[in-house]
Design a protein around this motif. Sequence first.
Motif, PDB file in Angstrom:
ATOM      1  N   GLY A  85       0.885  -1.170   0.000  1.00 60.45           N
ATOM      2  CA  GLY A  85       0.000   0.000   0.000  1.00 60.45           C
ATOM      3  C   GLY A  85       0.912   1.206   0.000  1.00 60.45           C
ATOM      4  N   LEU A  86       0.665   2.160  -0.914  1.00 62.15           N
ATOM      5  CA  LEU A  86       1.585   3.300  -1.039  1.00 62.15           C
ATOM      6  C   LEU A  86       0.834   4.619  -0.936  1.00 62.15           C
ATOM      7  N   GLY A  87       0.125   4.804   0.162  1.00 70.09           N
ATOM      8  CA  GLY A  87      -0.619   6.043   0.370  1.00 70.09           C
ATOM      9  C   GLY A  87       0.129   7.004   1.274  1.00 70.09           C
ATOM     10  N   LEU A  88      -0.638   7.827   1.977  1.00 68.90           N
ATOM     11  CA  LEU A  88      -0.059   8.850   2.856  1.00 68.90           C
ATOM     12  C   LEU A  88       0.923   8.259   3.861  1.00 68.90           C
ATOM     13  N   ILE A  89       0.502   7.198   4.559  1.00 67.59           N
ATOM     14  CA  ILE A  89       1.340   6.687   5.649  1.00 67.59           C
ATOM     15  C   ILE A  89       2.576   5.977   5.097  1.00 67.59           C
ATOM     16  N   ALA A  90       2.389   5.122   4.083  1.00 66.34           N
ATOM     17  CA  ALA A  90       3.539   4.403   3.523  1.00 66.34           C
ATOM     18  C   ALA A  90       4.542   5.373   2.906  1.00 66.34           C
ATOM     19  N   ALA A 107       1.783  -1.353  -4.639  1.00 64.24           N
ATOM     20  CA  ALA A 107       0.420  -0.816  -4.507  1.00 64.24           C
ATOM     21  C   ALA A 107      -0.482  -1.574  -5.453  1.00 64.24           C
ATOM     22  N   ARG A 108      -1.753  -1.587  -5.120  1.00 71.30           N
ATOM     23  CA  ARG A 108      -2.742  -2.376  -5.860  1.00 71.30           C
ATOM     24  C   ARG A 108      -2.877  -1.916  -7.310  1.00 71.30           C
ATOM     25  N   SER A 109      -2.961  -0.616  -7.536  1.00 73.91           N
ATOM     26  CA  SER A 109      -3.233  -0.150  -8.901  1.00 73.91           C
ATOM     27  C   SER A 109      -1.953   0.259  -9.629  1.00 73.91           C
ATOM     28  N   GLU A 110      -1.960   0.049 -10.940  1.00 67.85           N
ATOM     29  CA  GLU A 110      -0.811   0.437 -11.760  1.00 67.85           C
ATOM     30  C   GLU A 110      -0.620   1.960 -11.682  1.00 67.85           C
ATOM     31  N   ALA A 111      -1.736   2.696 -11.594  1.00 71.76           N
ATOM     32  CA  ALA A 111      -1.634   4.164 -11.541  1.00 71.76           C
ATOM     33  C   ALA A 111      -0.822   4.600 -10.321  1.00 71.76           C
ATOM     34  N   THR A 112      -1.115   4.001  -9.171  1.00 70.96           N
ATOM     35  CA  THR A 112      -0.376   4.369  -7.949  1.00 70.96           C
ATOM     36  C   THR A 112       1.081   3.931  -8.053  1.00 70.96           C
ATOM     37  N   ARG A 113       1.301   2.736  -8.600  1.00 71.91           N
ATOM     38  CA  ARG A 113       2.687   2.256  -8.734  1.00 71.91           C
ATOM     39  C   ARG A 113       3.483   3.194  -9.648  1.00 71.91           C
ATOM     40  N   CYS A 140       0.122  -1.183   4.825  1.00 72.16           N
ATOM     41  CA  CYS A 140      -0.305   0.227   4.892  1.00 72.16           C
ATOM     42  C   CYS A 140      -1.556   0.425   4.040  1.00 72.16           C
ATOM     43  N   VAL A 141      -2.495  -0.496   4.153  1.00 65.75           N
ATOM     44  CA  VAL A 141      -3.742  -0.452   3.376  1.00 65.75           C
ATOM     45  C   VAL A 141      -4.900  -0.176   4.330  1.00 65.75           C
ATOM     46  N   PRO A 142      -6.095   0.163   3.808  1.00 66.07           N
ATOM     47  CA  PRO A 142      -7.230   0.367   4.710  1.00 66.07           C
ATOM     48  C   PRO A 142      -7.501  -0.886   5.545  1.00 66.07           C
ATOM     49  N   GLY A 185      -2.652   0.233  10.670  1.00 69.38           N
ATOM     50  CA  GLY A 185      -4.102   0.424  10.701  1.00 69.38           C
ATOM     51  C   GLY A 185      -4.578   1.192  11.926  1.00 69.38           C
ATOM     52  N   SER A 186      -5.667   1.927  11.750  1.00 71.80           N
ATOM     53  CA  SER A 186      -6.183   2.785  12.823  1.00 71.80           C
ATOM     54  C   SER A 186      -6.971   2.006  13.866  1.00 71.80           C
ATOM     55  N   VAL A 187      -7.234   0.729  13.603  1.00 77.70           N
ATOM     56  CA  VAL A 187      -7.939  -0.140  14.549  1.00 77.70           C
ATOM     57  C   VAL A 187      -7.029  -1.348  14.765  1.00 77.70           C
ATOM     58  N   SER A 244      -4.485  11.913   0.788  1.00 80.07           N
ATOM     59  CA  SER A 244      -4.226  10.487   0.551  1.00 80.07           C
ATOM     60  C   SER A 244      -3.280  10.324  -0.633  1.00 80.07           C
ATOM     61  N   GLY A 245      -2.776   9.100  -0.783  1.00 77.81           N
ATOM     62  CA  GLY A 245      -2.010   8.760  -1.977  1.00 77.81           C
ATOM     63  C   GLY A 245      -0.521   8.966  -1.824  1.00 77.81           C
ATOM     64  N   PRO A 246       0.256   8.448  -2.792  1.00 78.19           N
ATOM     65  CA  PRO A 246       1.720   8.422  -2.672  1.00 78.19           C
ATOM     66  C   PRO A 246       2.384   9.792  -2.708  1.00 78.19           C
TER      67      PRO A 246
HETATM   68  P1  NAP Z   1      -4.221   6.063   1.442  1.00 76.42           P
HETATM   69  O1  NAP Z   1      -3.366   7.271   1.293  1.00 76.42           O
HETATM   70  O2  NAP Z   1      -5.645   6.128   1.004  1.00 76.42           O
HETATM   71  O3  NAP Z   1      -3.521   4.808   0.710  1.00 76.42           O
HETATM   72  C1  NAP Z   1      -4.058   3.519   0.800  1.00 76.42           C
HETATM   73  C2  NAP Z   1      -3.230   2.533   0.012  1.00 76.42           C
HETATM   74  O4  NAP Z   1      -3.855   1.246   0.165  1.00 76.42           O
HETATM   75  C3  NAP Z   1      -3.162   2.811  -1.486  1.00 76.42           C
HETATM   76  O5  NAP Z   1      -1.897   2.459  -1.985  1.00 76.42           O
HETATM   77  C4  NAP Z   1      -4.220   1.861  -2.056  1.00 76.42           C
HETATM   78  O6  NAP Z   1      -3.897   1.391  -3.334  1.00 76.42           O
HETATM   79  C5  NAP Z   1      -4.147   0.684  -1.126  1.00 76.42           C
HETATM   80  N1  NAP Z   1      -5.416  -0.054  -1.066  1.00 76.42           N
HETATM   81  C6  NAP Z   1      -6.652   0.458  -0.869  1.00 76.42           C
HETATM   82  N2  NAP Z   1      -7.578  -0.512  -0.862  1.00 76.42           N
HETATM   83  C7  NAP Z   1      -6.913  -1.661  -1.080  1.00 76.42           C
HETATM   84  C8  NAP Z   1      -7.314  -3.016  -1.224  1.00 76.42           C
HETATM   85  N3  NAP Z   1      -8.608  -3.377  -1.105  1.00 76.42           N
HETATM   86  N4  NAP Z   1      -6.359  -3.937  -1.453  1.00 76.42           N
HETATM   87  C9  NAP Z   1      -5.053  -3.574  -1.563  1.00 76.42           C
HETATM   88  N5  NAP Z   1      -4.625  -2.311  -1.449  1.00 76.42           N
HETATM   89  C10 NAP Z   1      -5.534  -1.368  -1.211  1.00 76.42           C
HETATM   90  O7  NAP Z   1      -4.252   5.557   2.956  1.00 76.42           O
HETATM   91  P2  NAP Z   1      -3.421   5.983   4.252  1.00 76.42           P
HETATM   92  O8  NAP Z   1      -3.971   7.257   4.766  1.00 76.42           O
HETATM   93  O9  NAP Z   1      -1.969   5.871   3.987  1.00 76.42           O
HETATM   94  O10 NAP Z   1      -3.897   4.847   5.277  1.00 76.42           O
HETATM   95  C11 NAP Z   1      -3.313   3.556   5.266  1.00 76.42           C
HETATM   96  C12 NAP Z   1      -3.571   2.911   6.628  1.00 76.42           C
HETATM   97  O11 NAP Z   1      -3.043   3.757   7.639  1.00 76.42           O
HETATM   98  C13 NAP Z   1      -5.041   2.675   6.966  1.00 76.42           C
HETATM   99  O12 NAP Z   1      -5.194   1.414   7.559  1.00 76.42           O
HETATM  100  C14 NAP Z   1      -5.348   3.768   7.965  1.00 76.42           C
HETATM  101  O13 NAP Z   1      -6.323   3.329   8.901  1.00 76.42           O
HETATM  102  C15 NAP Z   1      -3.997   3.986   8.641  1.00 76.42           C
HETATM  103  N6  NAP Z   1      -3.755   5.340   9.176  1.00 76.42           N
HETATM  104  C16 NAP Z   1      -4.134   6.438   8.450  1.00 76.42           C
HETATM  105  C17 NAP Z   1      -3.927   7.702   8.988  1.00 76.42           C
HETATM  106  C18 NAP Z   1      -4.360   8.941   8.237  1.00 76.42           C
HETATM  107  O14 NAP Z   1      -4.560   9.990   8.843  1.00 76.42           O
HETATM  108  N7  NAP Z   1      -4.501   8.894   6.932  1.00 76.42           N
HETATM  109  C19 NAP Z   1      -3.287   7.843  10.234  1.00 76.42           C
HETATM  110  C20 NAP Z   1      -2.867   6.696  10.899  1.00 76.42           C
HETATM  111  C21 NAP Z   1      -3.104   5.437  10.373  1.00 76.42           C
HETATM  112  P3  NAP Z   1      -4.303   2.179  -4.683  1.00 76.42           P
HETATM  113  O15 NAP Z   1      -3.756   3.563  -4.560  1.00 76.42           O
HETATM  114  O16 NAP Z   1      -3.636   1.377  -5.724  1.00 76.42           O
HETATM  115  O17 NAP Z   1      -5.791   2.169  -4.719  1.00 76.42           O
END
Ligand code: NAP
Length: 307
Positions: free
Chosen positions: A12-17, A37-43, A72-74, A99-101, A131-133
């Motif tokens: 998972g390559l979003g905000l946290i990763a 990351a799951r999608s080619e666009a994000t990769r 680092c996924v939802p 994860g937040s839980v 969100s996102g990389p």
């Molecule tokens: P984010 O920016 O939305 O990124 C989520 C990543 O997970 C993306 O790379 C996405 O891939 C991938 N993903 C989404 N659904 C998926 C699935 N069904 N299977 C595989 N990959 C999937 O998220 P984030 O904010 O970094 O949060 C990630 C984790 O950190 C969550 O568990 C969240 O609870 C926790 N967290 C978040 C925060 C916050 O404030 N944001 C703070 C602390 C903890 P694509 O881009 O390819 O769709």
Amino acid sequence: MTQIYDRVALIGLGLIASSMSHAIKRAGLAGEVVGYARSEATRQTARDIGLCDQIYNSAAEAVEGADLVVLCVPVGAMDSVAQDIAPYLKAGAVVSDVGSVKRAVIDAVAPHLSGNVHFVPAHPLAGTEHSGPTSGFAELFDDRWCIIVPDLCDDDAVVAKLTALWRGMGSNVDKMDADHHDLVLAVTSHTPHLIAYTMVGVADDLRRVTDSEVIKYSAAGFRDFTRIAASDPTMWRDVFLNNKEATLEVLGRFTEELFMLQRAIREGDGDHLHDYFTRTRSIRRSIIEAGQDTDAPNFGRKPAAKP
Ligand code: NAP
């Protein structure tokens, strides 16, 4: 800073990763950081901005040979991701998550892992509404707390290494068990988000007002709710579905207090309101004294630039 792990894989390559990747690089905490990351666009975006040393097209390739794998996924995606990577983990690898839980993540991930890997969940209490990389930055975790949940790991050296990683990324680290974590977060994060979502939703329902005045006069307080309510919908849907019990408990208490304040307003009970607001004001002071927010007026905001 000394290197703590040879190869860290971020799934998972979003905000946290992306913030972790920057923070690990900033302090030289790993020999290499790789990602999937799951999608080619994000990769592709991750490759374009040079995030990580290598971005793989499959989770299996990313975790191969990694001594630390961080999910680092939802929260709702942890189960299937753990299932995908489990056969490819090297013996002795540490699996963690952000994860937040925590209880639901343990229940989802642990059954997929074999006895020769360690599972040490974690939760950095740091984030933004983006969100996102491209949204990550190295300073995200500086002076914020990271809670490590070593419920399933009795190897102190493994926990100490993960603790050192989070400290190296700038965090303060605490340990908690999963259920306690979920209750604390229901109070400090999950329920406040739900209240913000509700308040913004109510304003939106009152379209007559929203069309103009709510936006125009938002700096009066509403604006701060909108920032929280702009948080990622998938992430927050999963938080509430997976921290049901604790959130409903806190929400029940919140509703009771709200009714009491409602009655105080109706009955003109100024003493009750004043006492209540005096108590809440002192909590704000404690947060500032603990270094968890700025004392600058209006959160230190500069006036917004004219459009
Ligand atoms: P984010 O920016 O939305 O990124 C989520 C990543 O997970 C993306 O790379 C996405 O891939 C991938 N993903 C989404 N659904 C998926 C699935 N069904 N299977 C595989 N990959 C999937 O998220 P984030 O904010 O970094 O949060 C990630 C984790 O950190 C969550 O568990 C969240 O609870 C926790 N967290 C978040 C925060 C916050 O404030 N944001 C703070 C602390 C903890 P694509 O881009 O390819 O769709």
